[in-house]
Design a protein around this motif. Structure first.
Motif, PDB file in Angstrom:
ATOM      1  N   MET A 782      12.811  -6.408  -2.087  1.00 24.92           N
ATOM      2  CA  MET A 782      12.613  -5.546  -3.256  1.00 24.92           C
ATOM      3  C   MET A 782      13.943  -5.315  -3.977  1.00 24.92           C
ATOM      4  N   HIS A 783      14.969  -4.964  -3.214  1.00 28.61           N
ATOM      5  CA  HIS A 783      16.271  -4.660  -3.813  1.00 28.61           C
ATOM      6  C   HIS A 783      16.865  -5.874  -4.520  1.00 28.61           C
ATOM      7  N   LYS A 784      16.657  -7.069  -3.954  1.00 26.30           N
ATOM      8  CA  LYS A 784      17.180  -8.275  -4.596  1.00 26.30           C
ATOM      9  C   LYS A 784      16.614  -8.449  -5.997  1.00 26.30           C
ATOM     10  N   ARG A 785      15.399  -7.972  -6.183  1.00 30.16           N
ATOM     11  CA  ARG A 785      14.752  -8.099  -7.495  1.00 30.16           C
ATOM     12  C   ARG A 785      14.952  -6.852  -8.352  1.00 30.16           C
ATOM     13  N   GLY A 786      15.638  -5.857  -7.815  1.00 27.22           N
ATOM     14  CA  GLY A 786      15.889  -4.648  -8.589  1.00 27.22           C
ATOM     15  C   GLY A 786      14.781  -3.618  -8.505  1.00 27.22           C
ATOM     16  N   ILE A 787      13.934  -3.701  -7.460  1.00 27.74           N
ATOM     17  CA  ILE A 787      12.817  -2.750  -7.310  1.00 27.74           C
ATOM     18  C   ILE A 787      13.243  -1.640  -6.349  1.00 27.74           C
ATOM     19  N   ASN A 788      13.127  -0.406  -6.780  1.00 27.45           N
ATOM     20  CA  ASN A 788      13.470   0.729  -5.906  1.00 27.45           C
ATOM     21  C   ASN A 788      12.385   0.935  -4.853  1.00 27.45           C
ATOM     22  N   VAL A 789      12.787   1.539  -3.737  1.00 36.17           N
ATOM     23  CA  VAL A 789      11.844   1.763  -2.630  1.00 36.17           C
ATOM     24  C   VAL A 789      10.725   2.726  -3.037  1.00 36.17           C
ATOM     25  N   ARG A 790      10.978   3.583  -4.046  1.00 36.93           N
ATOM     26  CA  ARG A 790       9.910   4.513  -4.456  1.00 36.93           C
ATOM     27  C   ARG A 790       8.681   3.777  -4.997  1.00 36.93           C
ATOM     28  N   TYR A 791       8.822   2.475  -5.290  1.00 32.28           N
ATOM     29  CA  TYR A 791       7.685   1.694  -5.807  1.00 32.28           C
ATOM     30  C   TYR A 791       6.869   1.032  -4.694  1.00 32.28           C
ATOM     31  N   LEU A 792       7.133   1.409  -3.439  1.00 33.06           N
ATOM     32  CA  LEU A 792       6.316   0.875  -2.333  1.00 33.06           C
ATOM     33  C   LEU A 792       4.834   1.170  -2.552  1.00 33.06           C
ATOM     34  N   GLY A 793       4.549   2.408  -3.023  1.00 36.73           N
ATOM     35  CA  GLY A 793       3.157   2.793  -3.275  1.00 36.73           C
ATOM     36  C   GLY A 793       2.527   1.919  -4.346  1.00 36.73           C
ATOM     37  N   GLU A 794       3.310   1.580  -5.376  1.00 36.14           N
ATOM     38  CA  GLU A 794       2.810   0.727  -6.456  1.00 36.14           C
ATOM     39  C   GLU A 794       2.497  -0.681  -5.932  1.00 36.14           C
ATOM     40  N   ILE A 795       3.377  -1.193  -5.074  1.00 37.59           N
ATOM     41  CA  ILE A 795       3.134  -2.527  -4.494  1.00 37.59           C
ATOM     42  C   ILE A 795       1.894  -2.486  -3.611  1.00 37.59           C
ATOM     43  N   ALA A 796       1.767  -1.421  -2.805  1.00 42.25           N
ATOM     44  CA  ALA A 796       0.578  -1.280  -1.943  1.00 42.25           C
ATOM     45  C   ALA A 796      -0.688  -1.213  -2.794  1.00 42.25           C
ATOM     46  N   ARG A 797      -0.593  -0.527  -3.950  1.00 44.14           N
ATOM     47  CA  ARG A 797      -1.756  -0.411  -4.841  1.00 44.14           C
ATOM     48  C   ARG A 797      -2.126  -1.775  -5.419  1.00 44.14           C
ATOM     49  N   LEU A 798      -1.120  -2.555  -5.795  1.00 43.25           N
ATOM     50  CA  LEU A 798      -1.392  -3.899  -6.341  1.00 43.25           C
ATOM     51  C   LEU A 798      -2.004  -4.805  -5.278  1.00 43.25           C
ATOM     52  N   CYS A 799      -1.642  -4.558  -4.021  1.00 42.00           N
ATOM     53  CA  CYS A 799      -2.213  -5.376  -2.944  1.00 42.00           C
ATOM     54  C   CYS A 799      -3.684  -5.025  -2.715  1.00 42.00           C
ATOM     55  N   GLY A 800      -4.079  -3.794  -3.083  1.00 46.58           N
ATOM     56  CA  GLY A 800      -5.478  -3.376  -2.933  1.00 46.58           C
ATOM     57  C   GLY A 800      -5.918  -3.432  -1.496  1.00 46.58           C
ATOM     58  N   ASP A 801      -7.220  -3.609  -1.303  1.00 48.23           N
ATOM     59  CA  ASP A 801      -7.725  -3.681   0.075  1.00 48.23           C
ATOM     60  C   ASP A 801      -7.561  -5.081   0.648  1.00 48.23           C
ATOM     61  N   GLY A 802      -7.208  -6.053  -0.225  1.00 47.70           N
ATOM     62  CA  GLY A 802      -6.891  -7.390   0.269  1.00 47.70           C
ATOM     63  C   GLY A 802      -8.067  -8.167   0.798  1.00 47.70           C
ATOM     64  N   ASP A 803      -9.294  -7.825   0.374  1.00 52.85           N
ATOM     65  CA  ASP A 803     -10.450  -8.572   0.860  1.00 52.85           C
ATOM     66  C   ASP A 803     -10.394 -10.035   0.440  1.00 52.85           C
ATOM     67  N   LYS A 804      -9.854 -10.257  -0.774  1.00 47.72           N
ATOM     68  CA  LYS A 804      -9.843 -11.624  -1.291  1.00 47.72           C
ATOM     69  C   LYS A 804      -8.702 -12.439  -0.695  1.00 47.72           C
ATOM     70  N   ASP A 805      -7.550 -11.829  -0.524  1.00 47.71           N
ATOM     71  CA  ASP A 805      -6.378 -12.571  -0.076  1.00 47.71           C
ATOM     72  C   ASP A 805      -5.721 -11.880   1.109  1.00 47.71           C
ATOM     73  N   LYS A 806      -5.754 -12.547   2.264  1.00 51.24           N
ATOM     74  CA  LYS A 806      -5.226 -11.928   3.482  1.00 51.24           C
ATOM     75  C   LYS A 806      -3.704 -11.796   3.437  1.00 51.24           C
ATOM     76  N   ARG A 807      -3.057 -12.692   2.702  1.00 56.39           N
ATOM     77  CA  ARG A 807      -1.596 -12.617   2.603  1.00 56.39           C
ATOM     78  C   ARG A 807      -1.182 -11.342   1.874  1.00 56.39           C
ATOM     79  N   VAL A 808      -1.880 -11.058   0.790  1.00 61.47           N
ATOM     80  CA  VAL A 808      -1.610  -9.829   0.041  1.00 61.47           C
ATOM     81  C   VAL A 808      -1.988  -8.611   0.883  1.00 61.47           C
ATOM     82  N   HIS A 809      -3.073  -8.731   1.622  1.00 59.56           N
ATOM     83  CA  HIS A 809      -3.499  -7.637   2.503  1.00 59.56           C
ATOM     84  C   HIS A 809      -2.408  -7.331   3.525  1.00 59.56           C
TER      85      HIS A 809
END
Length: 1340
Positions: A782-809
């Motif tokens: 995350m830091h290499k790309r300039g993403i702060n740790v406070r955006y962990l929740g946002e990344i988790a939200r984008l991953c969703g429940d991951g039914d379609k993609d296990k890698r994202v899950h």
């Protein structure tokens, strides 16, 4: 794409050396192939441009010794300093008794602090004489300390900084089969791929105790010498007990050491008469004279130490060793009596402790002022800088621990606790809390804590930029026992009381933002700093609305020290605030309980750099369009060209060529600082790590043929860090400019949320980058790309429940785990902060029980000593009231508050308790007892393998998923297993009922977690990048020379045991492997493993990757069994770090399967291919090309394992996926089709032969014979194996004519790989597997 059975194992995904050669946290990367001073010296013409500098000359130097063996030889270079040669002599096995001496050449004393080249005629007459010197008291003390270390008498040292078993290496503990191993077993035979890993994976093998050379050696009770004897040259008095039980008193004299006449009751330090009248210049020689057994036991000790790799035994000098989070109880129980342990402080620092007091600030700034004109100057300067930072960090962290434990008196004892300041060992300490209300409006203590962390990052950034005339204090931030402590070197003048009317600060905000100081002398250095950090020169207004132009943020302060140097302080706001986050989560509409905890939400500098490159691309495309519109003949001559020597910060050059660079746009910044070269232009503006993609195919062919140059001197990009921080522009013009600054910052915030974060998720999903193993590697990505740790929740939200993609899950689950561990860290810190250190064990064990042991015991009992508690009536023991339910509620609330996401379901993922425990321990510095912790009542029943039973490193031998039946292991292995199992303890050994997962005694220690500001070596990295570029341009000899130069520079500057050196070993091993220098690659890869283990941790993600790298190179050199042993160890580590079924483990399992095939272990190989395919189908889906590739390989493995029927089915699946995904005309599809025909024909033949054999059997039985099997006939097939394949096997083996498998295994393997030249009955076959050498499995 599809790979054949003879395919080479692939490197772990996302582990290119680019990821490891530089520190991931920073965006400052060196320009690849920049014309560095190192490269200059080895220029294209081979000319030495540093003509003033003498060429290096390596030669053998003979050292004449005063005692046996009389002389020794060492290899030296003329550029080495004499003190380095002294150190080499001190370290050599037959000269280490010398510690107090000088060197003479041709009768003249040689100065220790000059280069060897300055010694006249040293090359012509390479002989130097070692002359013993008289001792001083300090030298005598250091000699005693050194001798104790050498003879193994130093014992263990409980050290609050280092921790238990710090700097452990497990590499020597990995069971390598060696040459003696039988052919039919491998290190992965019966390995359970899906089962959990034993805790013992993290523990080194127990070793026999070291041979004892003496019983004890210490300062005697008669020490120190009285006045009159000091006048005679007496320095110390020692007491030695030999192995024979004799006690001797020894006088340390200026001339050396001798046995005296003293006893326990009588003081007589005069030399003893015969028979024990021994004397020697070195204490080691004297001990050999006194004790008949000393020399033999000393030799045994040296042999004992030599059994381990030297890298695993050396003491770390330039970095603090990594402390493991799980330690063996035996490490703690080995405490031995050692009187000298209490005397070491005196031995090291003298009676007054004056020798350790250093003026840290003066040392830092003097080092920064050293010359840096020549390469030798730079090497000396960077080496001194690295050493100084390491020593300062160690001293500052030690002091911070004492401050946290309440051992240091504050300078202002009447102030509130958080406002107290301390000075210890010439380091200034303060708490990372808002003790004086500076951050009252920004979030108080929360904001202050974040600001200190950002400040140390800012200082590191400034140190890396190395701007002339600008100085920073030595800075370190330490988290220990719940407290955050900042340690800084004392800037001269910072405590000085200024005259009335003078400001305490000379540049920037003085009292908050009310008073602004603008001393003219700071403008130029601050302007340089701000240009490098993309900070815009801007206006600010004081409390009287008076306008001031500042080069940096109003929070960044300049102080003119009383030493005349310009210091920059408070670098926590070098980038703007993330206003989008603040408005959404800390805006006026939020109630107090739901507001984000602080306003210190600054953007990362990596994000600013990334966005700047996007803007630069936009500028370039506009300029290109203008050029096309106004094309003129003199276009080529008008374009500016920039050389690497230019230091103009605004000038940059963008070249677009179609030659060696493959048509990409290379944007290079050469402003004296260093920045990553942009190798690839992608539509989404992403920077790729060294991968090139020819995107010019879409463009006009004519365009690609010509070379264009764009002048980008007109481009500039910078941000105003003070927008949204309460500034009030006055005029319309000021407001208009402020609005533009405002819009620019908002654009960067939008770029973060709309492009950078979704791209990270997309890259992880598509397998373009390595999938993180744990929280540390996730936050690094995350830091290499300039993403702060406070955006962990946002990344988790984008991953969703991951039914379609296990890698994202899987990514979503990792984000959840990281959020839980981080909020638990915050909660544990608040509880620990209030407590005296003696209650830390009770608090930690109770909180861990509430977090991880609630299933075992939902009402854990708090174990606190009530009598001890009564001694602290003012302490708040709030942790006692915490219950599992209240803790979970608090953690959910904090996750929602800090990461803005509501987590459903259990906070602790089932089966991932150990991984969460590891994350928590690493973040808080806990060291726990290594045992199999029971997290649930039915744990033993629910686990496929009872964790409590698995104590040995071979504990995962009972297969579950693979269908292989366990085989009894005979001989040595079985014996070892029983030995290791015997001390295993039940999951809970507490006498209390009901049991709890953790007891107080399980918490053995807490180590400090710290952040430092040490810069990386620019010179060493320039050489590495220049070497890489030369190899890419096919200049292999020059490339290898530069790589060796880089390695030498890294080792010289950092010392060998340092994380940066581990990364360069890793990078070089990969490069050497590519150059076909396989044995050198193995050696470097092993060094990378050991140094990573000792400096980063035995289970760090980089250590796991280093093991996987080592396994590949071992396999390439023919040591396949060793390679499999390393694979097994890496997988065991992986299971502890992440758990089973990591998405990137597909490649590793695949590689192991290929290795097993080379050992002709076809059945085991098939099982590993099946395991790899199983994970691939789950992660990528059953119809992915990656799955088809693995099916293709599995089909070939099945054919080798005589399972033709299944082989045909798998190849048919592979063919159908290739056909539907890539089309019938694709090369892969065609080759899969050809293989399908080949295997089908083979299977039909086998079936016919089996039928014929059955027919003959029936006729045989009808002829009146008994149904009993005749001698030599085959037994029934084992359950689960197709009868046809066994029957065919029987035919082939019994040598019946007409059998398919009359050939040897080697011939069959060649046939499967399409290498057989003999005529066969198959209709047709292709000689190659689909693209097996060009591409690897995309997902792994």
């Amino acid at each position: 794409m599809a790979q054949g059975t003879d395919a080479q194992p692939q490197p772990p995904n996302g582990t290119s050396p680019d990821d490891h050669a530089t520190t991931p946290e920073t965006s400052e990367q060196l320009t690849n192939g920049s014309s560095t001073e190192v490269a200059k010296q080895k220029g294209e013409n081979g000319e030495d441009e540093e003509s003033a500098q003498q060429p290096e000359n390596v030669f053998q130097l003979t050292v004449e010794l005063p005692h046996a063996p009389g002389q020794t030889q060492i290899t030296v270079s003329t550029q080495e300093q004499v003190q380095d040669i002294r150190q080499s002599i001190v370290d050599l096995p037959h000269t280490f008794q010398y510690s107090c001496f000088h060197l003479e050449h041709k009768g003249k004393r040689v100065n220790d602090f000059i280069e060897l080249s300055e010694v006249t005629d040293i090359v012509q007459e390479p002989t130097i004489k070692l002359v013993e010197d008289p001792y001083t008291e300090a030298q005598a003390r250091m000699h005693v300390v050194r001798v104790r270390e050498l003879i193994g008498a130093a014992g263990d040292r409980p050290d609050l900084l280092m921790g238990i078993d710090a700097g452990t290496s497990l590499c020597d503990s990995v069971d390598l089969p060696g040459e003696k191993s039988s052919d039919d077993t491998t290190p992965v035979t019966n390995y359970d791929i899906q089962g959990p890993s034993a805790i013992s994976t993290l523990l080194p093998k127990p070793r026999e105790p070291a041979p004892k050379t003496v019983k004890s050696i210490s300062l005697s009770a008669w020490n120190p010498p009285p006045y009159h004897l000091r006048m005679r040259g007496h320095l110390l008095y020692l007491q030695v007990t030999t192995n024979e039980g004799e006690q001797h008193y020894i006088t340390s004299h200026v001339t050396g050491f001798y046995v005296n006449k003293s006893t326990n009751n009588k003081f007589d330090p005069t030399p003893r008469s015969s028979p024990k009248s021994f004397a020697a210049h070195s204490l080691i020689t004297l001990l050999g004279q006194l004790s008949p057994s000393f020399d033999a036991s000393f030799r045994k000790l040296q042999e004992y130490n030599g059994e381990r790799d030297p890298l695993a035994a050396y003491q770390l000098s330039n970095s603090i060793p990594a402390a493991p989070w799980l330690v063996s109880p035996s490490s703690v129980q080995q405490h031995q009596a050692d009187l000298t342990r209490t005397q070491e402080a005196f031995l090291l620092a003298g009676a007054e402790n004056a020798e350790t007091l250093r003026d840290w600030n003066e040392e830092f700034q003097s080092t920064r002022e050293l010359p840096k004109e020549t390469v030798q100057d730079r090497v000396f300067r960077e080496r001194l800088t690295s050493k100084l930072f390491a020593e300062y960090n160690e001293a500052a962290v030690r002091g911070a621990i004492l401050v946290a434990r309440g051992e240091v008196q504050p300078l202002n004892p009447t102030e509130a606790k958080d406002a107290q300041i301390f000075v210890y060992n010439n380091v200034f300490y303060s708490f990372g809390a808002d003790g004086v209300g500076t951050f009252a409006s920004d979030g108080g203590d929360e904001a202050a804590r974040v600001a200190t962390g950002k400040d140390v990052q800012g200082v590191k950034h400034v140190n890396q930029l190395d701007i002339n005339g600008l100085f920073t204090p030595g800075t370190v931030v330490v988290d220990y026992l719940g407290k955050r402590i900042v340690g800084q070197s004392i800037v001269p003048g910072i405590f000085k009381q200024r005259e009335p009317g003078e400001h305490q600060i000379d540049y920037g905000g003085v009292e908050g933002k009310d008073v602004i100081a603008t001393l003219e002398g700071f403008v130029q250095p601050f302007a340089e700093l701000s240009k490098a950090m993309r900070v815009k020169r801007h206006a600010v207004w004081d409390k009287d609305n008076k306008k001031h132009e500042l080069e940096a943020s109003v929070e960044t302060k300049g102080l003119l020290g009383t030493d005349g140097r310009k210091y920059v302080l408070d670098l926590y706001r070098v980038t703007p605030l993330d206003i989008a986050w603040l408005e959404q989560h800390r805006g006026d509409g939020q109630n107090e309980a739901n507001r984000y905890p602080h306003r210190m939400t600054v953007l990362r500098s990596e994000l600013v750099d990334s966005y700047r490159i996007v803007k630069l691309r936009e500028y370039i495309s506009k300029e290109m369009e203008k050029k096309r519109a106004n094309k003129t003949q003199d276009q080529a001559t008008d374009a500016k060209k920039l050389t690497n020597g230019t230091t103009e910060r605004e000038e940059e050059e963008v070249k677009k060529t179609n030659g060696t660079t493959g048509g990409e746009e290379g944007i290079k910044k050469t402003n004296g600082t260093t920045e990553g070269e942009i190798n690839t232009k992608q539509p989404n503006g992403e920077l790729t790590n060294g991968e090139t993609k020819d995107e010019t195919a879409e463009k006009d062919p004519k365009e690609r043929q010509e070379q264009e140059t764009i002048d980008v001197s007109g481009f500039s990009f910078s941000l105003n860090p003070d927008v949204f921080s309460g500034q009030q522009p006055q005029t319309d013009e000021e407001k208009a400019e402020w609005d533009v600054d405002d819009a620019n910052v908002r654009a960067v915030c939008k770029y973060l949320t709309s492009e950078v974060i979704p791209r990270l998720v997309r890259e992880m999903q598509e397998g373009d980058v390595g999938f993180p193993m744990d929280g540390q590697s996730l936050t690094r990505d995350m830091h290499k790309r300039g993403i702060n740790v406070r955006y962990l929740g946002e990344i988790a939200r984008l991953c969703g429940d991951g039914d379609k993609d296990k890698r994202v899950h899987a990514l979503g689950l990792l984000c959840r785990q990281e959020m839980v561990s981080r909020v638990f860290k915050h909660f544990a810190n608040t509880q620990l902060k209030k407590l005296p250190p003696c209650f830390a064990q009770s608090c930690i064990s109770h909180l861990l029980n509430c977090l991880l042991g609630a299933e075992l015991n939902s009402k854990p009992h708090v174990d606190v000593d009530e009598e001890l508690k009564a001694m602290y009536p003012d302490v708040d023991f709030a942790f006692e009231k915490v219950t599992p339910k209240s803790l979970v509620d608090e953690l959910r609330k904090q996750i929602n508050l800090r990461y803005r996401i509501q987590l459903d379901g259990d906070l602790v993922q089932p089966g991932k308790q150990l991984q969460l425990l590891r994350e928590v321990c690493l973040k808080l510095g806990f060291q726990l007892e290594a045992k199999e912790y029971q997290f649930a009542k039915d744990m033993s029943a629910s686990q496929p393998i009872g964790l409590a039973e698995k104590k040995s490193s071979d504990s995962l031998t009972v297969p579950q998923a693979n269908g292989v039946h366990p085989q009894s292991e005979g001989g040595k292995k079985k014996k070892k297993k029983n030995v290791e199992r015997s001390p295993s303890r039940p999951p809970s050994d507490s006498p209390t009922s009901p049991p709890t997962t953790f007891q107080c005694d399980n918490v053995l220690n807490i180590v400090p977690i710290f952040k430092d500001a040490a810069p990386r070596s620019v010179l060493a990295e320039e050489a590495l990048d220049a070497g890489r570029m030369s190899i890419q341009q096919d200049q292999k000899e020059l490339g290898q020379e530069l790589l060796l130069e880089s390695l030498s520079l890294h080792e010289q500057i950092y010392g060998i045991l340092h994380p940066e050196v581990a990364r360069v070993y890793y990078a070089l091993s990969t490069l050497y492997y590519g150059l076909d220098e396989k044995s050198a690659a193995v050696e470097l890869a092993k060094k990378a493993v050991i140094v990573s283990e000792r400096t980063l941790g035995v289970d760090n993600a980089e250590t796991v990757l280093a093991y996987l790298n080592l396994s590949l190179f071992e396999h390439a050199t023919g040591n396949t069994k060793n390679a499999l042993a390393y694979v097994r160890h890496a997988l065991n580590l992986w299971k502890i770090v992440y758990g089973v079924r990591h998405p990137d483990s597909i490649t590793t399992l695949n590689n192991a399967a290929v290795m097993l095939q080379t050992l002709k272990q076809f059945h085991d190989s098939r099982l590993w291919f099946e395991a790899s395919l199983d994970i691939c189908e789950e992660v990528s889906g059953k119809h992915a090309i990656a799955t088809a590739t693995l099916l293709f390989q599995l089909a070939q493995a099945l054919a080798l394992d005589h399972d033709s029927k299944t082989a045909v089915a798998k190849m048919r699946e592979s063919y159908s996926i290739f056909k539907s995904e890539l089309g019938p005309e694709n090369q892969n599809t065609k080759e899969a089709e050809n293989w399908l025909e080949t295997l089908t024909h083979s299977a039909v033949n086998q079936a016919k032969q089996a039928n014929a054999f059955l027919q003959k059997q029936r006729l045989f039985l009808r002829g009146g014979r008994t149904p009993r099997l005749a001698t030599g006939a085959r037994p029934q097939p084992p359950a689960g194996q197709p009868a046809t394949s066994v029957s065919t096997q029987a035919i082939g083996e019994s040598g019946r004519p007409g059998g398919m498998d009359q050939r040897s295994l080697d011939e069959l393997l060649k046939y499967i790989n399409g290498e057989s030249a003999s005529k066969q009955t198959t209709p047709k076959k292709k000689p190659a597997n689909p693209k097996r050498r060009q591409q690897r499995v995309p997902t792994a």
